[in-house]
Enzyme design. Structure first.
Site: not given
Length: 654
Positions: A32, A107, A435
């Site tokens: 990520d 994220h 996600s």
């Protein structure tokens, strides 16, 4: 979401996220944007020593080093050669971004803490969704592989990260990334995932956020768990009250001062030349919006950016109104100014009022956090849809999991909206996307791996697929947020994951590397193309399936094309008690005759394998019939277990 998934119940195994030692031995690698190691979600209190099999490390960098890792966050690396080449200047040129595993985006911290974050009390996003935050596998270890940078995630960096994670000794790979569809030999993530699965590593990937358009899936390789997104039974209601006294329902995560109790002017800039209706940067005239609430159409630019545009032009609030593209799906955001998001039908009524009333006004009201929302789960409209355009005989997505308004840890290098203008800092953020659903399934896979260390990746996948549910908390069939209609397997796969049931699935559909090779050999690829994926010199494709749908997959996607009869044989392995008897139940459309032989399977031993053959016969279709796809299920059941496979039928490829 752990509560929604039933992980908070005192079920022995789940109570600690697996037997303490076993689940402490499971390592989840997250590819990520890196990690914010200071987050309390990576606190290692009470964690046992790092497993001896671990070969990873914590990379040193200007803002990172071994001291930032511990017994929870056991590894952190970054991969940037592809990124550096892509921005120009070669691999030796120093990029703008610091080369380290530190997460400047949020994220990666969010996904890693969702999969395996420790318990954190009093977590919230500026007061919303307050409570104890925790990942799915609270005792599992996390290793962060930063493969994404400001300008994106490059294939070479993703592959380098996957390679390293495999060598480091991860048990699960969580990949909330995805690109365009391509044949498997040109699909970076599929290539890396094949190598991982061959080594016994479970790989979970996002299905994509391109719904509700059909055939928009990413990461469709059969050795990957492809995860769509659904809602929780929690909401963040907000309301727009217009001058005509009508109150319209919406959602918001705005947490600052409101616009007061008095209505203020309302404006909708429907001028096709300036794009003021979309609230694009520079499109609003301060003279017409100052001191008012502005209606902004959803689409083109980021939802939170629209609020910034309104604020900069002097507006005091925003109603973010969906259009036909976004339908009735509501996504809550931590807006920069008081703002409420509403669906398309409501949006049309508000737009009409703003354009037709000589003196339109509005006030915005915020309702905080609401629980026990019904119906839930509902499939997110943004969740990418089938059919699978690479191999239509493999049903995708596999399952859905929680992916709407998920609270998890966040990077303190960036505000909750991710906008440069957002100077707020928060330790947790609420975000939506596949996600977010992907690491839920990665964490559940880690729990299953802890409970069943001898299970292969395909066994874990089968357990999650065959025990998924398709009825919501009102006991009706799952619905699609796009338009409120009933969902189907091209939208939700086998359904929503149920970890309690997956722990004891009764039977599993196992798949060996050899079978995956026979599958690849049936796709019309050249030997060299197959070798690109399999990395073995002696591939001859002498053994190949006549049809890719012969793979021992836990679901069925039947493509009739010019055939009227499609026949598949599947093999089930008994992972339940000895002396188990299963009977089959079939549910299908009237346009297809389905017969299963034998109709009863008797398993005398644990680990015993039994085969069955299912024949699908398409009845003659009426002239002018426009039905392109229909659905059903095959269930092998007894008093203890229901082993359910979804079916999809198509008559034409598209």
């Amino acid at each position: 979401s752990p509560q929604f998934l039933g992980l908070d119940a005192d079920l022995g195994l789940w109570a600690t996220g697996g037997s303490t030692q076993a689940s402490g031995d499971v390592i989840i690698g997250v590819l990520d944007t890196g990690v914010w190691p200071e987050s309390k979600s990576f606190d290692d209190s009470g964690m046992p020593e790092i497993p001896s099999k671990w070969r990873g490390e914590c990379e040193s960098g200007p803002d990172f080093g071994p001291k930032f890792c511990n017994k929870k966050l056991i590894g952190a690396r970054s991969f940037s050669k592809g990124y550096r080449m892509a921005i120009g200047g070669g691999i030796n040129k120093k990029p703008k971004e610091i080369d380290s595993p530190r997460d400047k985006d949020g994220h990666g911290t969010h996904t890693a803490s969702t999969a395996a974050g420790s318990h954190v009390a009093n977590a919230s996003l500026l007061g919303y969704a307050s409570g104890i935050a925790r990942g799915m596998a609270t005792r599992a270890r996390v290793a962060a592989y930063k493969v994404c940078w400001e300008t994106g995630c490059f294939g070479s960096d993703i592959l380098a990260g996957m390679d390293r994670a495999i060598r480091d000794g991860v048990d699960v790979l969580s990949v909330s990334l995805g690109g365009r569809l391509a044949p498997y030999y040109r699909d970076t993530i599929a290539l890396g995932a094949f190598a991982a699965v061959e080594k016994g590593i479970f790989v979970s990937c996002s299905a994509g956020n391109s719904g509700p358009t059909r055939a928009t899936l990413a990461n469709v390789a059969p050795w990957i768990m492809t995860v769509g997104a659904g809602t929780l039974d929690r909401d963040f209601p907000a309301y727009a009250v217009l001058g005509n006294k009508i109150r319209y329902n919406g959602v918001s995560l705005y947490s600052g001062r409101g616009i007061g109790k008095k209505p203020v002017g309302l404006v909708y800039n429907k001028d096709n030349n300036t794009f003021g209706n979309l609230c694009l940067p520079g499109s609003l005239k301060p003279a017409s919006v100052r001191g008012k609430v502005v209606v902004c159409d959803r689409g083109t630019n980021a939802r939170v950016e629209k609020g910034g545009v309104v604020r900069d032009a002097g507006g005091v609030g925003m109603i973010l109104a969906n259009t036909a593209d976004s339908g009735e799906e509501l996504v809550a955001d931590s807006h920069l100014l008081p703002a409420v998001a509403v669906g398309r039908k409501t949006g049309d009524l508000i737009r009409k009022y703003a354009q037709s009333n000589p003196n339109p006004t509005a006030k915005l009201v915020f309702g905080g956090t609401v629980l026990n929302v019904r119906p839930s789960p509902v499939v997110a409209a943004f969740s990418s849809r089938g059919p699978n355009m690479v191999t239509p005989q493999i049903l995708k997505p596999d399952v859905i999991g929680p992916g709407v308004n998920i609270l998890a840890a966040w990077s303190e290098a960036i505000g909750p909206t991710g906008l440069v203008k957002d100077t707020r800092k928060t330790k947790f953020n609420i975000v939506s996307g596949t996600s977010m659903s992907c690491p839920h399934i990665s964490g559940l896979a880690a729990l299953l791996k802890a409970a069943h260390p001898d299970w292969s990746p395909s066994a874990i996948k089968s357990a999650l697929i065959t025990t998924a549910y398709t009825r919501d908390n009102t006991n009706s069939s799952l619905r699609d947020a796009a338009d409120g209609s009933l969902s189907n397997p091209w939208v939700h796969g086998a359904g929503h994951v149920d970890p309690q049931k997956a722990l004891s699935p009764g039977l599993i559909y196992d798949i060996t590397t050899k079978q995956y090779i026979s599958f690849l050999c049936s796709l019309g690829y050249t030997i060299d193309q197959v070798k690109t994926i399999v990395k073995r010199p002696n591939i001859t494709c002498s053994k190949r399936f006549k049809d890719p749908g012969e793979l021992n997959y836990p679901s069925f996607s039947v493509l009739f094309g010019d055939k009227r009869v499609v026949r598949y044989t599947r093999e089930l392995t008994n992972v339940g008690p000895a002396q188990s008897i299963y009977k089959v139940a079939v549910d299908g459309p009237s346009s297809v005759r389905i017969s299963v032989r034998p109709r009863t399977l008797v398993f005398r031993h644990v680990g015993e394998k039994k085969r069955y053959t299912v024949s699908f016969v398409a009845k003659r279709k009426r002239r002018g019939s426009t039905v392109r796809s229909e659905y059903g299920s095959i269930v092998w059941g007894n008093a203890q277990h229901q082993v359910k496979s979804p079916l999809s039928f198509s008559w034409t490829f598209l």
